[in-house]
Design a protein around this motif. Structure first.
Motif, mmCIF file in Angstrom:
data_model
loop_
_atom_site.group_PDB
_atom_site.id
_atom_site.type_symbol
_atom_site.label_atom_id
_atom_site.label_comp_id
_atom_site.label_asym_id
_atom_site.label_seq_id
_atom_site.Cartn_x
_atom_site.Cartn_y
_atom_site.Cartn_z
ATOM 1 N N ARG A 76 0.760 -1.329 -0.211
ATOM 2 C CA ARG A 76 0.181 -0.065 -0.143
ATOM 3 C C ARG A 76 0.286 1.394 -0.144
ATOM 4 O O ARG A 76 0.177 2.064 -0.900
ATOM 5 N N VAL A 77 2.419 1.110 1.107
ATOM 6 C CA VAL A 77 3.018 2.350 0.502
ATOM 7 C C VAL A 77 3.549 2.884 -0.131
ATOM 8 O O VAL A 77 3.802 4.303 -1.215
ATOM 9 N N ARG B 97 2.528 1.968 -3.114
ATOM 10 C CA ARG B 97 2.255 2.185 -4.683
ATOM 11 C C ARG B 97 1.080 3.702 -4.250
ATOM 12 O O ARG B 97 1.113 4.556 -5.041
ATOM 13 N N LEU B 98 0.822 3.875 -3.146
ATOM 14 C CA LEU B 98 1.063 5.189 -2.936
ATOM 15 C C LEU B 98 2.019 6.045 -3.350
ATOM 16 O O LEU B 98 2.105 7.276 -4.532
ATOM 17 N N GLN C 99 2.349 6.605 -6.965
ATOM 18 C CA GLN C 99 1.232 7.452 -7.201
ATOM 19 C C GLN C 99 1.161 9.010 -7.796
ATOM 20 O O GLN C 99 1.134 9.471 -8.784
ATOM 21 N N MET C 100 2.143 9.255 -6.326
ATOM 22 C CA MET C 100 1.943 10.385 -6.348
ATOM 23 C C MET C 100 3.786 10.749 -7.474
ATOM 24 O O MET C 100 3.437 12.466 -7.814
ATOM 25 N N ARG D 188 1.753 11.504 -10.679
ATOM 26 C CA ARG D 188 0.654 13.262 -11.161
ATOM 27 C C ARG D 188 1.652 14.069 -10.723
ATOM 28 O O ARG D 188 1.486 14.870 -11.324
ATOM 29 N N CYS E 154 -0.072 -4.836 -8.440
ATOM 30 C CA CYS E 154 0.581 -3.999 -9.022
ATOM 31 C C CYS E 154 0.146 -3.843 -10.902
ATOM 32 O O CYS E 154 -0.443 -2.614 -11.286
ATOM 33 N N TYR F 267 0.028 0.098 -12.391
ATOM 34 C CA TYR F 267 1.429 0.407 -12.302
ATOM 35 C C TYR F 267 2.781 -0.043 -12.828
ATOM 36 O O TYR F 267 2.625 -1.520 -13.461
ATOM 37 N N THR G 79 10.104 0.913 0.648
ATOM 38 C CA THR G 79 8.140 0.998 1.592
ATOM 39 C C THR G 79 8.387 -0.294 2.113
ATOM 40 O O THR G 79 6.876 -0.411 2.698
#
Length: 587
Positions: free
Chosen positions: A422-423, A425-426, A429-430, A433, A451, A456, A483
């Protein structure tokens, strides 16, 4: 103990392992490829070197190989592994990004050079099948020598990479063609040749279909065990099975090895398999090159010095001219064309493989193969000198080219995320972005598959293996983000990364302040404790709900975070320099 009491296999193993243990570090220290070292070792310890003196000096038995035929099975296995790893290194995405250069410039260079060499050899009396095999073999250039010398981020390196990529691809049809010609080398008829070709195409097509269906499942099972030994066993099973399949229909086993590598390269496990096979590739190539060196007779060279010199100079000159002219025609600068042409002029280690395949296919005589093996070995040995000569001539011909713009675009560096949870993937994402490239790696195959389905850029691999990270672009990565929720592993990886890359920004996830202090001690640029971050986010929510303005709240949260970081670093009694505390945004 007398020499007769020692197994020849044990003696040969001592020489080979000793050569690998001495040649690789010594030549690496002087930034010279070990390829040259292995050839020279084979020349020194082989039957035409110190091996001649075994009967006069018994102690030489322990450090020489007097019967090179004992190494033939190992050399053949080494060739199979080498071609398997070449297949692993090829990627459809990589080829697509450079498709115009690879299939334009690369194809022109190989076909033009091979055709000219084949025509010349045919005029000299070589039968057309042998001339074709020799022309294609000598047209190849050394990936193992050229890329470490030129790199891949220079105009010369990128031009060479495009041509070498096509040559790596062309190994497949070249070996396929030689294998198809093998049973009919002395025949004028073509019926048998066409029969072998269509049977071979059917077998290879069947292997590709079965491989695409079975290999992902096979390696997924191996990945669930998290056992490198099982990965290695599965890889060897695939390559040997594919090699036997092509050998049974009369084609070279090298064809099967290449197909196996290409199929595995299309799975998400290829990076891990490349890392596991890397030591075997180096040792296999070393054994093969030692056997090449053993086949070089200095007395034969002396007796045929004129012809060998003429052949070496002729091959180097022809390849340099053809490559340089083609580069100029495709728009490269004059200095780039000159330097690349001279650097690419020597034959390749894969030339020796094609020569061996042509000999086993009875397309050329063993004596002819030995002559061109000597020419190839000499060409490989002088490649570093050719590189220096090319740079010197290029600078004199075009002295202002040093600051000129590159001729070809290079791959853009990307951040490496260790862990696809989860970390991870976050973080991905950032980064996406804000327009930052990344690649994530994880040893959990099911998590990697999830993923990838969610869009991803994730691959399967062992992040603790430095060679795996290097293959992902670690030397040029703007940052590495750890992570994973494995404190000991995170500390070990951080320590290895910092030792290898002192300036690399390393941002690591920590469980608590104590773990963060350990990560700073290991060399992390920034360590983020989860417990403190949860407390800070809770405080931020409370203050906002109580009516405090968002601006002052965010400022106070940042101040508190910096205060915590200072306390953590001081509690660990660290001496980290401020320059290492690099933010992700600055990467």
């Amino acid at each position: 103990m007398h020499a007769e009491a020692i197994s020849p296999v044990m003696s040969d193993a001592l020489v080979i392992l000793g050569a690998a243990g001495i040649v690789i570090p010594v030549f690496a220290r002087f930034r010279i490829t070990p390829v040259i070292g292995f050839i020279l070792v084979g020349l020194l310890v082989g039957p035409f070197g110190l091996g001649r003196l075994v009967y006069q000096h018994e102690w030489l038995f322990y450090v020489t190989i007097s019967d090179p035929e004992r190494l033939d099975p190992f050399a053949e296995f080494g060739i199979i592994l080498l071609l398997f790893t070449i297949g692993l290194e090829l990627s459809f995405n990589r080829l697509w990004a450079m498709r115009k250069l690879v299939f334009g410039l690369g194809a022109l260079e190989l076909l033009a050079t091979g055709a000219l060499l084949a025509a010349f050899l045919s005029m000299m009396g070589q039968y057309w099948t042998g001339a074709l095999a020799l022309g294609l073999a000598l047209a190849l250039s050394s990936t193992a020598l050229v890329l470490p010398i030129a790199g891949t981020n220079t105009p010369v390196g990128r031009a060479a990479l495009a041509m070498l990529l096509f040559e790596d691809i062309a190994i497949v049809p070249i070996i396929f063609l030689l294998g198809a010609l093998a049973p009919f080398a002395g025949s004028e008829g073509m019926d048998g040749l066409f029969h072998t070709l269509w049977v071979g195409v059917l077998v290879v097509a069947g292997m590709m279909v079965i491989g695409r269906l079975a290999l992902p499942r096979l390696f997924a099972q191996a990945a669930r065990t998290k056992s490198p030994e099982l990965f290695l066993a599965a890889s060897l099973l695939v390559v040997m099975g594919a090699s036997l399949a092509t050998a049974l229909i009369g084609l070279s086993p090298i064809v099967g090895a290449l197909v196996a590598g290409l199929l595995i390269a299309e799975t998400e496990y290829h990076t891990e398999i490349e890392g596991i096979m890397e030591p075997f590739k180096g040792l296999a190539l070393g054994i093969f090159l030692i056997t090449v060196g053993m086949g070089i007779d200095l007395f034969t060279i002396w007796e045929n010095l004129g012809m060998i010199t003429l052949a070496v100079v002729g091959v180097l000159f022809l390849k340099a001219i053809v490559t340089g002219v083609l580069l100029r025609l495709t728009g490269a600068r004059r200095s780039t064309a000159i330097e690349t042409g001279i650097l690419m002029s020597s034959p390749s280690e894969t030339t020796l493989i094609v020569l061996a395949a042509a000999t086993s296919a009875m397309l050329i005589q063993p004596g002819t193969a030995q002559f061109w093996q000597i020419v190839t070995a000499i060409g490989l040995t002088v490649t570093p000198m050719l590189a220096s000569l090319g740079r010197l001539i290029a600078r004199r011909m075009e002295p202002t080219s040093a600051g000129a713009a590159d001729d070809y675009d290079s791959d853009e560096p990307r951040a490496i995320i260790l862990g696809c949870g989860r970390v991870g993937r976050l973080v991905a994402q950032m980064l996406t972005r804000h327009g930052k490239l990344y690649v994530a790696i994880d040893a959990d195959s099911e998590l990697v598959n999830r993923c990838r389905r969610e869009g991803y850029h994730a691959i399967f691999g062992n992040a603790a293996r430095m060679e795996t990270l290097v293959r992902l672009g670690l030397p040029t990565a703007p940052a590495v983000i750890l992570t994973m929720d494995e404190p000991v592993l995170a500390q070990r990886i951080t320590r290895k990364l910092r030792a290898a890359y002192p300036e690399l920004p390393i941002i690591a996830r920590a469980r608590d302040p104590n773990h963060a202090a350990e990560l700073y001690r290991a060399g992390a640029s920034t360590a983020v404790p989860e417990t403190l971050e949860a407390s800070l986010q809770l405080s931020e929510a409370v203050l906002v709900d109580l009516g405090v303005a968002m601006g002052p709240v965010i400022a106070s949260i940042h101040e508190k975070r910096d205060e915590f970081r200072e306390q953590i670093m001081e509690s660990g009694e660290l001496s980290q320099k401020p320059m290492l505390r690099t933010r992700v945004a600055e990467s």
